[in-house]
Write a protein that holds these residues in place. Structure first.
Motif, mmCIF file in Angstrom:
data_model
loop_
_atom_site.group_PDB
_atom_site.id
_atom_site.type_symbol
_atom_site.label_atom_id
_atom_site.label_comp_id
_atom_site.label_asym_id
_atom_site.label_seq_id
_atom_site.Cartn_x
_atom_site.Cartn_y
_atom_site.Cartn_z
ATOM 1 N N PRO A 1 -0.173 -26.140 -12.052
ATOM 2 C CA PRO A 1 -0.160 -25.244 -12.176
ATOM 3 C C PRO A 1 -0.982 -24.343 -12.870
ATOM 4 C CG PRO A 1 1.590 -26.916 -13.052
ATOM 5 C CD PRO A 1 1.051 -27.354 -12.799
ATOM 6 N N GLN A 2 -2.063 -25.281 -13.709
ATOM 7 C CA GLN A 2 -2.840 -24.470 -14.323
ATOM 8 C C GLN A 2 -4.061 -24.332 -12.985
ATOM 9 O OE1 GLN A 2 -1.850 -27.691 -14.739
ATOM 10 N NE2 GLN A 2 -3.599 -29.002 -14.919
ATOM 11 N N GLN A 3 -4.119 -24.489 -11.926
ATOM 12 C CA GLN A 3 -5.044 -24.600 -10.943
ATOM 13 C C GLN A 3 -4.331 -23.982 -9.826
ATOM 14 O OE1 GLN A 3 -8.138 -25.124 -10.611
ATOM 15 N NE2 GLN A 3 -8.474 -26.429 -12.953
ATOM 16 N N ALA A 4 -3.209 -23.191 -9.849
ATOM 17 C CA ALA A 4 -2.220 -22.987 -8.767
ATOM 18 C C ALA A 4 -3.384 -21.265 -8.283
ATOM 19 C CB ALA A 4 -0.813 -22.285 -9.281
ATOM 20 N N LEU A 5 -3.444 -20.841 -9.853
ATOM 21 C CA LEU A 5 -3.932 -18.537 -9.197
ATOM 22 C C LEU A 5 -5.110 -18.652 -9.153
ATOM 23 C CD1 LEU A 5 -5.298 -17.457 -12.880
ATOM 24 C CD2 LEU A 5 -4.516 -20.303 -12.904
ATOM 25 N N HIS A 6 -5.909 -19.860 -9.025
ATOM 26 C CA HIS A 6 -6.839 -20.280 -8.078
ATOM 27 C C HIS A 6 -7.316 -19.942 -6.905
ATOM 28 C CE1 HIS A 6 -8.747 -19.895 -12.260
ATOM 29 N NE2 HIS A 6 -8.334 -20.942 -12.064
ATOM 30 N N TYR A 7 -5.626 -20.329 -5.677
ATOM 31 C CA TYR A 7 -5.559 -20.913 -4.825
ATOM 32 C C TYR A 7 -4.839 -19.765 -3.811
ATOM 33 C CZ TYR A 7 -6.119 -25.423 -4.969
ATOM 34 O OH TYR A 7 -6.794 -27.067 -5.229
ATOM 35 N N ALA A 8 -6.152 -19.339 -2.429
ATOM 36 C CA ALA A 8 -4.766 -18.736 -2.047
ATOM 37 C C ALA A 8 -5.909 -19.256 -0.513
ATOM 38 C CB ALA A 8 -6.325 -17.899 -1.621
ATOM 39 N N TRP B 1 1.140 -19.041 2.389
ATOM 40 C CA TRP B 1 1.714 -20.257 1.783
ATOM 41 C C TRP B 1 0.755 -21.246 1.992
ATOM 42 C CZ3 TRP B 1 5.140 -19.452 -1.901
ATOM 43 C CH2 TRP B 1 6.053 -17.975 -1.877
ATOM 44 N N LEU B 2 0.127 -21.811 0.814
ATOM 45 C CA LEU B 2 -0.090 -23.490 0.816
ATOM 46 C C LEU B 2 1.011 -24.339 -0.024
ATOM 47 C CD1 LEU B 2 -3.272 -25.300 1.234
ATOM 48 C CD2 LEU B 2 -3.452 -24.719 -1.377
ATOM 49 N N ILE B 3 1.014 -25.235 1.448
ATOM 50 C CA ILE B 3 2.483 -26.346 1.721
ATOM 51 C C ILE B 3 1.532 -27.191 0.610
ATOM 52 C CG2 ILE B 3 3.815 -27.851 2.355
ATOM 53 C CD1 ILE B 3 4.286 -25.620 4.672
ATOM 54 N N ARG C 1 -12.914 -21.573 -3.027
ATOM 55 C CA ARG C 1 -12.610 -20.265 -2.560
ATOM 56 C C ARG C 1 -13.537 -19.168 -2.274
ATOM 57 N NH1 ARG C 1 -7.450 -16.864 -5.219
ATOM 58 N NH2 ARG C 1 -7.581 -15.096 -4.143
ATOM 59 N N ARG C 2 -14.142 -19.268 -3.484
ATOM 60 C CA ARG C 2 -15.778 -18.296 -2.721
ATOM 61 C C ARG C 2 -16.583 -18.106 -1.563
ATOM 62 N NH1 ARG C 2 -20.277 -17.792 -7.674
ATOM 63 N NH2 ARG C 2 -20.782 -15.982 -6.204
ATOM 64 N N ILE C 3 -16.654 -19.931 -1.185
ATOM 65 C CA ILE C 3 -17.379 -20.083 -0.694
ATOM 66 C C ILE C 3 -16.259 -19.933 0.198
ATOM 67 C CG2 ILE C 3 -17.988 -22.477 0.899
ATOM 68 C CD1 ILE C 3 -18.752 -23.964 -1.998
ATOM 69 N N ILE D 1 -7.237 -28.916 3.004
ATOM 70 C CA ILE D 1 -6.885 -29.204 1.184
ATOM 71 C C ILE D 1 -7.862 -28.113 1.008
ATOM 72 C CG2 ILE D 1 -5.376 -31.147 2.438
ATOM 73 C CD1 ILE D 1 -8.964 -31.701 1.138
ATOM 74 N N GLY D 2 -7.694 -27.055 1.112
ATOM 75 C CA GLY D 2 -8.488 -26.634 0.051
ATOM 76 C C GLY D 2 -7.468 -24.749 0.159
ATOM 77 N N PRO D 3 -8.491 -24.078 -0.383
ATOM 78 C CA PRO D 3 -8.541 -23.239 -0.385
ATOM 79 C C PRO D 3 -8.519 -22.317 0.377
ATOM 80 C CG PRO D 3 -9.634 -23.162 -2.461
ATOM 81 C CD PRO D 3 -9.444 -24.280 -1.882
ATOM 82 N N VAL D 4 -7.541 -21.384 1.161
ATOM 83 C CA VAL D 4 -7.979 -21.045 2.994
ATOM 84 C C VAL D 4 -7.416 -19.501 2.655
ATOM 85 C CG1 VAL D 4 -7.818 -20.813 5.084
ATOM 86 C CG2 VAL D 4 -7.078 -23.081 3.474
ATOM 87 N N PRO D 5 -8.165 -18.825 2.052
ATOM 88 C CA PRO D 5 -7.966 -17.172 1.628
ATOM 89 C C PRO D 5 -8.666 -16.121 2.566
ATOM 90 C CG PRO D 5 -10.674 -17.480 0.867
ATOM 91 C CD PRO D 5 -9.700 -19.409 1.372
#
Length: 592
Positions: free
Chosen positions: A364-371, A354-356, A206-208, A344-348
């Motif tokens: 679930p334990q990784q969901a909060l890291h996505y945008a 939404w990311l389908i 996500r940072r990248i 298929i990764g974060p698109v902030p």
């Protein structure tokens, strides 16, 4: 006042005695075709003027604006004859020659250009860009490295240099490093696509992506869609893509478009795809209720067209891949915007809602890291086309494969092959002396580096076989000839993994934390073979070796796939997938 006479003869009389600065001011006020007349007249009337190099250069710029690339190239050559160290003319000469199809001439112009140290990077970067396009990765990597050694503060150059090294299997990836550039900066500027094959750390991915978006995709002046949405009897869903053609995305998405329930959905395709003349493209376009070509539209115009169509949900199918229209998305032309399948990764991007996905690829334990926010489907995330093309009957002999070998294959692109994955493959080859490794043709430097690494680790490079590129039907038929597909990580096979299972070919993967590293595991779960998804490198090697050493176990896995029947019941259930996709689209629709 009488209008200015800009006929060639009158212009010659008018400009011949002008100082250069006044000529430039005059030309800047004229349309390009009239500026060309003015510059040519001045050059004709001033055969010995020292500043002629500038007039020739400016003439080349105007000719290029008019599309006269050959004339522009001649003008830039004249400028260089008058001033050999005019590096800007060398840059533009190369660009003109490249546009004319003379890539060798373009490289010669850039390589021969004289320039001060502070301008050296421009010529090197153009060399690297063109050499990368030509798959001369050795030359491209060296040109871009030289550019970075001259000026390490070039994020775009770092991104290309790093990804070239991934594609060429140059390991360790970022060694020996770039003086003046911390190792962390090399990683953060590696670019979104490279990031998926670099790490399974979602926070770092996500940072990248955030760094890249901040640098490349400025916010739009306004958002266009009404925040509360529209009142439509049918949901207007717009699919946005540059890959509505013979592309993996087109293959996966086509039957979803065809199967949408037209009593509840109206399908718009916002298309910036190439016209490749393929059957797949014709099928994709036919599957849309409204095919809207936007390739030639500026982003704002395309966004306003989407707004005018009152799209309820806009589904972006590119994400952060080539051809993406991210600036269009920043106008927020639809009240709900989702990204799906392309990246298929974060698109902030702030304008994406939404990311389908599904609950396996984004646990679930990784969901909060996505945008943006993950939107899990009920079941597998991946759309598919259940139609099977007519496949040729192939033999191992026809494909250059030994009849009695245990054929391990991986048809992923080379940039997905990491050093740790290849070391695991070599260990598998050492423990399976009858096995060969079958790869898809990618690039000569990468192939040479893989063979060299095999030799260094005591594995005969002749056991690495390479299949030349071919048409989709032959590619699918080839998968039937292999015994086991070895997946890559942290960037798994997606479409290719699905294809392997469809052809009844068992697959071993290594699952990590990120979406990209869990794709193949999701596919294996769908066909009832979750045990083929390892969580450590040692287990990955053990599963592959176990299947290669135990014919009965291997036959049992083959039987579970039932020649692709397991795929057809699960991954290939396009009717069921369409219903699950429609359920989430209905759930996220805004209604005023």
């Amino acid at each position: 006042m009488a209008p200015l006479d800009l006929s060639p003869a009158a212009t010659g009389d008018m400009v011949a005695d002008l100082p250069l600065d006044r000529l430039v001011a005059l030309a800047d006020a004229l349309p390009p075709d009239q500026a060309v007349i003015a510059y040519r007249a001045w050059l004709h009337g001033n055969p010995a003027m020292p500043q002629r190099f500038a007039a020739w250069f400016n003439l080349g710029v105007r000719l290029a604006m008019l599309g006269d690339r050959a004339g522009a190239a001649d003008a830039y050559r004249q400028a260089l004859l008058a001033k050999p160290d005019l590096w800007q003319a060398a840059v533009n000469l190369g660009l003109s020659l490249e546009a004319l199809g003379d890539g060798d001439g373009a490289l010669a112009a850039w390589q021969g250009g004289l320039q001060p140290a502070e301008a050296r990077t421009a010529l090197l970067n153009h060399q690297g860009r063109l050499l990368e396009q030509r798959k001369d990765y050795a030359g491209a990597e060296q040109a871009l490295l030289a550019s970075l050694l001259a000026d390490p503060r070039q994020p775009d150059v770092i991104q290309h240099w790093s990804h070239i090294r991934q594609k060429a299997c140059l390991w360790p990836l970022h060694e020996p490093g770039i003086p003046g550039l911390p190792a962390e900066d090399l990683v953060l500027q590696s670019g979104p696509l490279g990031a998926l094959a670099l790490t399974d750390d979602v926070v770092l991915q996500r940072r990248i992506a955030e760094a890249w978006i901040t640098r490349k995709v400025p916010a739009a002046p306004a958002h266009l869609a009404p925040a509360r949405g529209y009142r439509h009897d049918r949901i207007r869903v717009g699919y946005l893509s540059s890959d509505f053609c013979r592309h993996a995305m087109g293959t996966l998405i086509v039957e979803l478009l065809e199967r949408h329930d037209r009593s509840r959905f109206e399908v718009f395709g916002y298309c910036s795809s190439r016209e490749d003349g393929s059957d797949l493209r014709r099928r994709l376009v036919a599957a849309m209720d409204h095919h809207v070509p936007i390739a030639a539209m500026p982003d704002e115009d395309a966004a306003r067209r989407i707004r005018a169509d009152e799209i309820d949900i806009l589904v972006d199918l590119n994400g952060l891949t080539a051809g993406a229209r991210l600036r269009l998305l920043r106008w927020k032309p639809a009240p709900v915007q989702a990204t799906y399948l392309g990246y298929i990764g974060p698109v902030p991007l702030p304008e994406l809602d939404w990311l389908i996905c599904d609950s396996h690829v984004v646990p679930p334990q990784q969901a909060l890291h996505y945008a943006p926010r993950p939107l899990p489907l009920d079941g597998l995330y991946q759309a598919n086309d259940s139609r099977m093309p007519d496949l040729p009957a192939l033999t191992r002999a026809e494909e250059g494969l030994p009849e009695d070998a245990f054929v391990l294959c991986c048809f992923n692109n080379f940039y997905k092959i990491t050093e740790s994955v290849f070391e695991a493959w070599l260990e598998i080859l050492r423990r399976l002396p009858r096995a060969v490794l079958w790869l898809a043709e990618d690039n000569a430097l990468g192939e040479a580096n893989l063979r060299a690494r095999a030799r260094l680790r005591g594995v005969d490079p002749a056991r690495i076989l390479v299949a030349p590129r071919t048409d989709p039907a032959r590619y699918l038929a080839r998968l039937r000839l292999a015994d086991l597909f070895l997946d890559t990580t942290p960037y798994n096979a997606g479409t290719v993994a699905s294809d392997a299972l469809r052809m009844g070919l068992p697959l071993v993967t290594l699952s990590g934390r990120s979406f990209a590293s869990r794709m193949a595991g999701a596919l294996l779960r769908a066909v009832g073979l979750p045990g083929l998804a390892a969580e450590t490198v040692d287990d990955y090697v053990a599963i592959a070796v176990g299947l290669g050493e135990d014919p009965a176990r291997h036959a049992g896995v083959r039987a579970a796939l039932a020649g692709g029947e397991a795929w057809r019941r699960s991954i290939g259930d396009s009717a069921g997938f369409t219903k699950r996709m429609e359920a989430v689209l209905e759930a996220i629709r805004l209604t005023p």
